[in-house]
Motif scaffolding. Sequence first.
Motif, short mmCIF file in Angstrom:
data_model
loop_
_atom_site.label_atom_id
_atom_site.label_comp_id
_atom_site.label_asym_id
_atom_site.label_seq_id
_atom_site.Cartn_x
_atom_site.Cartn_y
_atom_site.Cartn_z
N GLU A 181 0.82 -1.21 0.00
CA GLU A 181 0.00 0.00 0.00
C GLU A 181 0.86 1.26 0.00
O GLU A 181 0.50 2.26 -0.64
CB GLU A 181 -0.92 0.01 1.23
N ALA A 182 1.99 1.21 0.68
CA ALA A 182 2.87 2.39 0.72
C ALA A 182 3.47 2.69 -0.64
O ALA A 182 3.72 3.86 -0.97
CB ALA A 182 3.98 2.17 1.75
N ALA A 183 3.69 1.65 -1.44
CA ALA A 183 4.26 1.86 -2.77
C ALA A 183 3.34 2.69 -3.65
O ALA A 183 3.79 3.44 -4.53
CB ALA A 183 4.54 0.51 -3.43
N ALA A 184 2.05 2.58 -3.43
CA ALA A 184 1.08 3.34 -4.22
C ALA A 184 0.76 4.69 -3.61
O ALA A 184 0.01 5.49 -4.20
CB ALA A 184 -0.20 2.53 -4.38
N GLN A 185 1.32 4.98 -2.43
CA GLN A 185 0.95 6.20 -1.72
C GLN A 185 1.48 7.45 -2.40
O GLN A 185 0.78 8.48 -2.45
CB GLN A 185 1.45 6.13 -0.27
N GLU A 187 2.05 8.13 -5.61
CA GLU A 187 1.21 8.48 -6.76
C GLU A 187 -0.16 8.98 -6.31
O GLU A 187 -0.72 9.92 -6.89
CB GLU A 187 1.05 7.25 -7.67
N ALA A 188 -0.71 8.38 -5.26
CA ALA A 188 -2.02 8.82 -4.77
C ALA A 188 -1.95 10.24 -4.22
O ALA A 188 -2.85 11.06 -4.46
CB ALA A 188 -2.50 7.86 -3.68
N VAL A 189 -0.85 10.56 -3.51
CA VAL A 189 -0.68 11.91 -2.98
C VAL A 189 -0.55 12.92 -4.11
O VAL A 189 -1.16 14.01 -4.09
CB VAL A 189 0.55 11.97 -2.06
N ARG A 190 0.22 12.57 -5.13
CA ARG A 190 0.42 13.49 -6.27
C ARG A 190 -0.89 13.73 -7.00
O ARG A 190 -1.25 14.89 -7.31
CB ARG A 190 1.45 12.90 -7.24
N ASP A 191 -1.63 12.67 -7.27
CA ASP A 191 -2.90 12.82 -8.00
C ASP A 191 -3.89 13.64 -7.20
O ASP A 191 -4.61 14.49 -7.75
CB ASP A 191 -3.49 11.44 -8.30
N ARG A 192 -3.96 13.40 -5.90
CA ARG A 192 -4.89 14.14 -5.06
C ARG A 192 -4.55 15.63 -5.04
O ARG A 192 -5.43 16.49 -5.16
CB ARG A 192 -4.86 13.56 -3.64
N PHE A 193 -3.26 15.94 -4.91
CA PHE A 193 -2.85 17.34 -4.88
C PHE A 193 -3.09 18.01 -6.23
O PHE A 193 -3.53 19.17 -6.30
CB PHE A 193 -1.37 17.43 -4.51
N ALA A 194 -2.81 17.29 -7.32
CA ALA A 194 -3.03 17.85 -8.66
C ALA A 194 -4.50 18.16 -8.89
O ALA A 194 -4.85 19.23 -9.43
CB ALA A 194 -2.52 16.88 -9.72
N THR A 271 -3.51 7.30 2.65
CA THR A 271 -4.55 6.58 1.92
C THR A 271 -5.37 5.75 2.89
O THR A 271 -4.87 5.30 3.93
CB THR A 271 -3.94 5.66 0.84
N VAL A 272 -6.62 5.52 2.52
CA VAL A 272 -7.51 4.72 3.37
C VAL A 272 -7.01 3.28 3.51
O VAL A 272 -7.00 2.73 4.62
CB VAL A 272 -8.94 4.76 2.82
N PRO A 273 -6.58 2.64 2.40
CA PRO A 273 -6.10 1.25 2.54
C PRO A 273 -4.91 1.11 3.49
O PRO A 273 -4.84 0.17 4.28
CB PRO A 273 -5.72 0.85 1.11
N LEU A 274 -3.95 2.06 3.40
CA LEU A 274 -2.79 1.96 4.28
C LEU A 274 -3.19 2.21 5.73
O LEU A 274 -2.68 1.56 6.65
CB LEU A 274 -1.71 2.96 3.84
N THR A 275 -4.11 3.13 5.95
CA THR A 275 -4.60 3.37 7.31
C THR A 275 -5.28 2.13 7.87
O THR A 275 -5.09 1.77 9.04
CB THR A 275 -5.59 4.55 7.32
#
Length: 296
Positions: A181-185, A187-194, A271-275
Amino acid sequence: MSADGQISGMTGFGRAEGAGHGWTWSVESRSVNGRNLEVRLRAPSGFDDLERLTKAGAQARFARGQVSLTVQAKPEAGSASVGVDSEVLSRYLTLARQLVEAGAAPPTADGLLALRGVVSADEIAPDTEALAAVQSAVAATVEQALDALQVSRRNEGAQLVPVLTSLIDRIEALVADAEREAAAQVEAVRDRFARRMAEIAPDAPGLEERVFLEAAALAAKADVREELDRLTAHVASARALLTAPPAGRKLDFLMQEFMREANTLCSKSATVPLTAVGLDLKAAVEQLREQVQNVE
């Protein structure tokens, strides 16, 4: 304490009995969980030397736990002087004569002797030499009771091992899930901020570069690589401690480290999955901590 690589628990029971020198005795030993080793002895008057011997025997076998021993000892039947209290018997005879005059049947000898207070049996106090011999024999029985307690605690340890191992396996699997899950974090942070920036200022100059820089800074704050590496190291340490008794205190400390990393992982999660994985990890660590409280 175990020298064969097998952990021990801290709860157990042992019992041993003995007889000799005109005495009979029994010794019961019990132990429950404790942060340190505490030894308590209850013994009859005159057996004062047993306390020192008991503590030495417990310290040679155990590292932790509250250990209690109870010694019961008494002279065998026949080691008491028996007599008749003539004054009490005289009062009973006076009353009996009055009853006979009133028509009652005469009392019998065995009936009179069975009356309360007529016959007294006083234990003969052993001399110092005899008591020392008895105490020495009882000390050997104390050792047997402590041996039995040690076996009982090791049996508890044998039952704990698969439980502890299963929980450590669970934590290891959750750490692996967290790594995925951390590996995808990032990209998720970048997409959310964009997306957020595009909503607020879609026409802002240099938007793409700013998104990249800000996303990189957020991703750095959300990086959990160090926490995951430490959790992996803690898993390895826990497995090693299970084969290096006594390990209770070290495992106690390790549980604190486990929980510290799990808490940090949750606080850094973006991210919700990592939490969700982090919360499951905290629950598993707490379950392991509860079981570790039983380890010597």
